[in-house]
Design a protein around this motif. Structure first.
Motif, PDB file in Angstrom:
ATOM      1  N   GLU A 293       0.708  -1.262  -0.043  1.00  0.00           N
ATOM      2  CA  GLU A 293       0.046   0.052  -0.102  1.00  0.00           C
ATOM      3  C   GLU A 293       0.842   1.153  -0.068  1.00  0.00           C
ATOM      4  OE1 GLU A 293      -0.693  -2.594   2.389  1.00  0.00           O
ATOM      5  OE2 GLU A 293      -2.178  -3.425   0.803  1.00  0.00           O
ATOM      6  N   GLN A 294       2.014   1.208   0.872  1.00  0.00           N
ATOM      7  CA  GLN A 294       2.675   2.225   0.810  1.00  0.00           C
ATOM      8  C   GLN A 294       3.465   2.640  -0.459  1.00  0.00           C
ATOM      9  OE1 GLN A 294       5.001   0.734   4.208  1.00  0.00           O
ATOM     10  NE2 GLN A 294       3.900   2.269   5.744  1.00  0.00           N
ATOM     11  N   LEU A 295       3.840   1.617  -1.035  1.00  0.00           N
ATOM     12  CA  LEU A 295       4.528   1.634  -2.372  1.00  0.00           C
ATOM     13  C   LEU A 295       3.669   2.117  -3.346  1.00  0.00           C
ATOM     14  CD1 LEU A 295       6.654  -1.658  -2.632  1.00  0.00           C
ATOM     15  CD2 LEU A 295       7.566   0.968  -2.824  1.00  0.00           C
ATOM     16  N   ALA A 296       2.272   1.792  -3.444  1.00  0.00           N
ATOM     17  CA  ALA A 296       1.419   2.037  -4.396  1.00  0.00           C
ATOM     18  C   ALA A 296       1.124   3.632  -3.982  1.00  0.00           C
ATOM     19  CB  ALA A 296       0.125   1.541  -3.947  1.00  0.00           C
ATOM     20  N   ILE A 297       1.447   4.190  -2.941  1.00  0.00           N
ATOM     21  CA  ILE A 297       1.144   5.687  -2.714  1.00  0.00           C
ATOM     22  C   ILE A 297       2.226   6.427  -3.369  1.00  0.00           C
ATOM     23  CG2 ILE A 297       1.318   7.431  -0.997  1.00  0.00           C
ATOM     24  CD1 ILE A 297      -0.440   5.320   1.003  1.00  0.00           C
ATOM     25  N   TRP A 298       3.585   5.927  -3.160  1.00  0.00           N
ATOM     26  CA  TRP A 298       4.937   6.206  -3.874  1.00  0.00           C
ATOM     27  C   TRP A 298       4.487   6.679  -5.443  1.00  0.00           C
ATOM     28  CZ3 TRP A 298       8.601   9.225  -1.930  1.00  0.00           C
ATOM     29  CH2 TRP A 298       8.874   9.250  -0.571  1.00  0.00           C
ATOM     30  N   LYS A 299       4.063   5.535  -5.788  1.00  0.00           N
ATOM     31  CA  LYS A 299       3.954   5.221  -7.364  1.00  0.00           C
ATOM     32  C   LYS A 299       3.076   6.063  -7.774  1.00  0.00           C
ATOM     33  CE  LYS A 299       3.729   1.180 -10.467  1.00  0.00           C
ATOM     34  NZ  LYS A 299       3.481  -0.453 -10.563  1.00  0.00           N
ATOM     35  N   ALA A 300       1.661   6.275  -7.259  1.00  0.00           N
ATOM     36  CA  ALA A 300       0.699   7.071  -7.728  1.00  0.00           C
ATOM     37  C   ALA A 300       1.398   8.555  -7.550  1.00  0.00           C
ATOM     38  CB  ALA A 300      -0.561   6.853  -6.846  1.00  0.00           C
ATOM     39  N   LYS A 301       2.130   9.003  -6.654  1.00  0.00           N
ATOM     40  CA  LYS A 301       2.509  10.359  -6.653  1.00  0.00           C
ATOM     41  C   LYS A 301       3.549  10.786  -7.863  1.00  0.00           C
ATOM     42  CE  LYS A 301       2.797  14.001  -4.559  1.00  0.00           C
ATOM     43  NZ  LYS A 301       1.605  15.069  -4.092  1.00  0.00           N
ATOM     44  N   MET A 302       4.376   9.588  -8.202  1.00  0.00           N
ATOM     45  CA  MET A 302       5.410   9.880  -9.186  1.00  0.00           C
ATOM     46  C   MET A 302       4.837   9.876 -10.696  1.00  0.00           C
ATOM     47  SD  MET A 302       8.864   8.139  -7.586  1.00  0.00           S
ATOM     48  CE  MET A 302       9.663   8.464  -6.078  1.00  0.00           C
ATOM     49  N   GLN A 303       3.776   9.127 -10.577  1.00  0.00           N
ATOM     50  CA  GLN A 303       3.297   8.721 -11.901  1.00  0.00           C
ATOM     51  C   GLN A 303       2.901   9.780 -13.031  1.00  0.00           C
ATOM     52  OE1 GLN A 303       3.128   5.498 -12.788  1.00  0.00           O
ATOM     53  NE2 GLN A 303       2.254   5.623 -14.929  1.00  0.00           N
ATOM     54  N   PRO A 304       2.734  10.986 -12.822  1.00  0.00           N
ATOM     55  CA  PRO A 304       2.501  12.044 -13.624  1.00  0.00           C
ATOM     56  C   PRO A 304       3.595  12.285 -14.536  1.00  0.00           C
ATOM     57  CG  PRO A 304       1.544  12.864 -11.489  1.00  0.00           C
ATOM     58  CD  PRO A 304       2.264  11.415 -11.159  1.00  0.00           C
ATOM     59  N   VAL A 305       4.839  11.975 -14.177  1.00  0.00           N
ATOM     60  CA  VAL A 305       6.108  12.291 -14.869  1.00  0.00           C
ATOM     61  C   VAL A 305       5.981  11.478 -16.080  1.00  0.00           C
ATOM     62  CG1 VAL A 305       8.582  11.893 -14.672  1.00  0.00           C
ATOM     63  CG2 VAL A 305       7.430  12.785 -12.853  1.00  0.00           C
ATOM     64  N   TRP A 306       5.459  10.286 -16.130  1.00  0.00           N
ATOM     65  CA  TRP A 306       5.482   9.258 -17.248  1.00  0.00           C
ATOM     66  C   TRP A 306       4.711  10.529 -18.464  1.00  0.00           C
ATOM     67  CZ3 TRP A 306       4.754   3.499 -17.629  1.00  0.00           C
ATOM     68  CH2 TRP A 306       5.599   3.084 -16.585  1.00  0.00           C
ATOM     69  N   LYS A 307       3.598  10.757 -18.208  1.00  0.00           N
ATOM     70  CA  LYS A 307       2.873  11.545 -19.212  1.00  0.00           C
ATOM     71  C   LYS A 307       3.754  13.013 -19.520  1.00  0.00           C
ATOM     72  CE  LYS A 307      -1.030  10.436 -20.950  1.00  0.00           C
ATOM     73  NZ  LYS A 307      -0.346   9.318 -21.808  1.00  0.00           N
ATOM     74  N   GLN A 308       4.124  13.411 -18.599  1.00  0.00           N
ATOM     75  CA  GLN A 308       5.004  14.651 -18.801  1.00  0.00           C
ATOM     76  C   GLN A 308       6.341  14.475 -19.932  1.00  0.00           C
ATOM     77  OE1 GLN A 308       6.508  16.366 -15.265  1.00  0.00           O
ATOM     78  NE2 GLN A 308       7.672  17.715 -16.045  1.00  0.00           N
TER      79      GLN A 308
END
Ligand code: LMR
Length: 326
Positions: A293-308
């Motif tokens: 769950e904690q890893l999923a929070i980190w992942k979600a927070k960083m994810q917008p960089v993919w689109k960027q």
């Protein structure tokens, strides 16, 4: 008689000259210590190249930013002051936007996925993607997955807000830390330990092997086991140097490179595990594992960089890299 002797004499002189010729000196510069995956692979390459091409090449390995640090090594390669370097993949963004694919957060689930992508046609094509800019990739070398550390207790993305993190010179890594609300600071690898010690930066991201061999853990309170990215390397030469080598020398070096790559890459995982255990045993920084769950929070927070970064890297390449984790 003289007519026969002269050519004989001439060819004997020629032969003597060939054998007496100085070996080609090849300087190989890197920034980590000998006792790391890259340090060991570089020494293995030297051993194999000198064995395969006796008297023909001399490989001089300069570890620890002794010859050139991060700031200078690419220019030195282009100028011919050094012949081989192996910068981390994050350090090529001035030369290739596509190579940034390796830095997308959480794109590779483990080192095997990284290896699969590097060995694929897309991964192999990237080795040649900077040739026009004077950089030719010979191989990928592994280090490992990155962990996040800081001089205070950290756990979830909110806890790193406002902290200063040392990053490698990469626009994508900069975007990740901005996304976290932290303050990214580009800094050469050789300056990180002091930067952490003096508080110029609060934290950093790196592999266990680098955190251990450069003693970063001594100046950090927490190391979060995020595995959020990778540090791997591209071993590069300048095509103008490489293409001018006599074919037998180039073949010998290629063969030494391929064997050294297999050797170093097989070692990378255990070197990192060993380093992690030593960090835990030293009991200076707290090593904190994260649950799903904690890893999923980190992942979600960083994810917008993919689109960027998709327009720069290319959707197809991102898809191919991500597929290596399936
Ligand atoms: C870093 O700058 O943190 C790494 O790229 C160093 C290295 O070469 O492993």
């Amino acid at each position: 008689m003289l007519k026969i002797l002269v050519p004989l004499f001439a060819s004997a002189v020629l032969a003597a000259n060939v054998y007496a010729a100085d070996p080609i000196t090849i300087k190989f510069s890197h920034v980590v210590t000998d006792n790391t995956p890259k340090g060991q692979a570089a020494l293995k390459f030297k051993e194999l190249a000198e064995k395969k091409l006796p008297g023909l090449v001399k490989i001089e390995v300069f570890p620890n930013s002794q010859l050139f640090g991060d700031g200078k090594e690419m220019e030195a390669l282009l100028l011919g002051d050094v012949q081989i370097i192996a910068p981390s993949l994050s350090k090529f963004d001035r030369f290739s936007k596509q190579v940034q694919v390796f830095d997308l957060p959480f794109i590779f689930k483990d080192p095997e996925a990284v290896d699969r992508f590097q060995s694929s046609p897309d991964g192999q094509a990237l080795l040649k993607s900077m040739e026009k800019k004077g950089i030719l990739g010979l191989a990928y070398w592994h280090n490992g997955m990155k962990q996040l550390s800081a001089n205070k207790d950290i756990l979830l993305p909110d806890s790193v807000k406002g902290l200063k993190f040392r990053i490698q010179p990469s626009a994508l890594l900069e975007a990740i830390f901005k996304q976290l609300g932290a303050s990214p600071q580009k800094m050469a690898f050789s300056e990180v330990y002091q930067g952490l010690q003096t508080g110029v930066v609060d934290g950093q991201e790196n592999t266990w092997s680098n955190i251990y061999s450069k003693k970063f853990y001594e100046a950090q309170k927490t190391i979060l086991e995020t595995n959020h990215g990778i540090v791997d390397y591209m071993v590069v030469v300048s095509p103008s140097f490489w293409n001018k080598l006599p074919p037998n020398i180039r073949d010998g070096l290629n063969s030494a490179m391929s064997e050294a790559t297999t050797y170093g890459n097989a070692l990378a995982w255990s070197k990192n595990q060993e380093a992690k255990e030593k960090i835990i045993a030293a009991n200076k920084a707290k090593v904190v594992p994260l649950n799903k769950e904690q890893l999923a929070i980190w992942k979600a927070k960083m994810q917008p960089v993919w689109k960027q970064f998709e327009p720069q890297i290319g959707a197809g390449l991102i898809k191919a890299a991500a597929a290596a984790s399936n």
